[in-house]
Design an enzyme around this catalytic site. Sequence first.
Site, mmCIF file in Angstrom:
data_model
loop_
_atom_site.group_PDB
_atom_site.id
_atom_site.type_symbol
_atom_site.label_atom_id
_atom_site.label_comp_id
_atom_site.label_asym_id
_atom_site.label_seq_id
_atom_site.Cartn_x
_atom_site.Cartn_y
_atom_site.Cartn_z
ATOM 1 N N MET A 172 0.829 -1.203 0.000
ATOM 2 C CA MET A 172 0.000 0.000 0.000
ATOM 3 C C MET A 172 0.867 1.257 0.000
ATOM 4 S SD MET A 172 -2.855 -1.595 -0.041
ATOM 5 C CE MET A 172 -1.972 -2.956 -0.795
ATOM 6 N N ASP A 173 1.979 1.207 0.742
ATOM 7 C CA ASP A 173 2.936 2.311 0.726
ATOM 8 C C ASP A 173 3.514 2.492 -0.673
ATOM 9 O OD1 ASP A 173 2.552 2.439 3.483
ATOM 10 O OD2 ASP A 173 4.651 2.840 3.873
ATOM 11 N N ILE A 174 3.869 1.394 -1.308
ATOM 12 C CA ILE A 174 4.488 1.459 -2.627
ATOM 13 C C ILE A 174 3.501 1.989 -3.670
ATOM 14 C CG2 ILE A 174 5.492 0.053 -4.479
ATOM 15 C CD1 ILE A 174 6.632 -1.733 -2.191
ATOM 16 N N ALA A 177 3.140 5.658 -3.122
ATOM 17 C CA ALA A 177 4.312 6.371 -3.639
ATOM 18 C C ALA A 177 4.212 6.569 -5.142
ATOM 19 C CB ALA A 177 5.587 5.597 -3.290
#
Length: 375
Positions: A172-174, A177
């Site tokens: 989810m972070d990726i 980003a």
Amino acid sequence: MIKADSIFKDMLVLELASVLAGPSVGQFFAELGANVIKVENAATKGDVTRTWKLKSEAADTDTPAYFCAANWGKTSLALNLTEEHDLQQLYQLVKKADMVIASYKPGDAKKLKVDYETLQCINPRLVYGHITGYGPHNSRAGYDAVVQAESGFMYLNGEADGAPTKMPVALMDILTAHQLKEGLLVALLQRERTNEGQLVQVSLLDAAISALANQGTAYLVAGQEPVRMGSEHPTIVPYGSVYTTKDQKQLVLAIGDDRQFTKLCAILSNPDLATDAKYKNNYSRVQHREELHVILSGLVALHQRDELLQELHRQYVPAGAVNTIPEVFEMPQAQAMLLQCQNAKPGIRQVAFQLQGQELLPLQPPPAYSSSDKV
């Protein structure tokens, strides 16, 4: 020939972000030539991932593997933004900056006087990217594992008869980003036309929902609720299916059309399988996936993996080995993705695309934590 440092050579990026999503965006711009200053919280001794250490890592290192995943090519500057002197030091940098990357909970940036409205008054051309967990009006902090659960990814991930499973990277972070990179690049393009900066906002939850793709539309369009299927695909068979070969190694098949299935059956010495009414087209294969899987498992088990893969590749049948991480980094393509620097362990590039005539810059390794006021 385009010079390697020409893309963002004169760009100054201030990174007021921590963990993975924001810092990976900062590294992205560093790889493209920008001067990226990682502004770390002096009150907490820097990015929290400096404390996230593997069992095998030394207790006193402040650049552990997790931190190194997203912090190459930056300069570290520790500031306590609740102190007026440090805040004014940041403001001096803002005057010269092109971009700020922030990851504060809604309201926190304003309390610290580093929100877009405040900084835009100092520098009207500033492009400000802000990551939140759930959007600008929800004060909840965003954590990847929680968003994986809430967005349906964890429910869909895992074996059919198993429990919901978190993915092994903070996907989810990726995804967030990548969304922020796209938004910031659009904002930079718009600034070239208007000479004005802009606020770009993205949340982990929005990024996750946008990435549900065909699983989301299976429900919205077809009215079918997606369920856990292991590595299987809901509408293509065999696609994502894992098989074990004679030498007890694993490979995955990704048969996208009937022509490829016909070739697969011939290679497996069972051409009649491709003309069987139950398997001759993808729709039929989806209806009979379980029995087809049993048949293919038996056929694949008669072959050595490397020899079978070589023939599949020769005939353009999509298939690949299930690699361990060490095996991944033995691949030439993976070697080309490594960030190298003398006296430093390798890192991984955030920039995966190539521009004609453009070589990516060498980068300095992730910075040690610095309480210095010099950058």
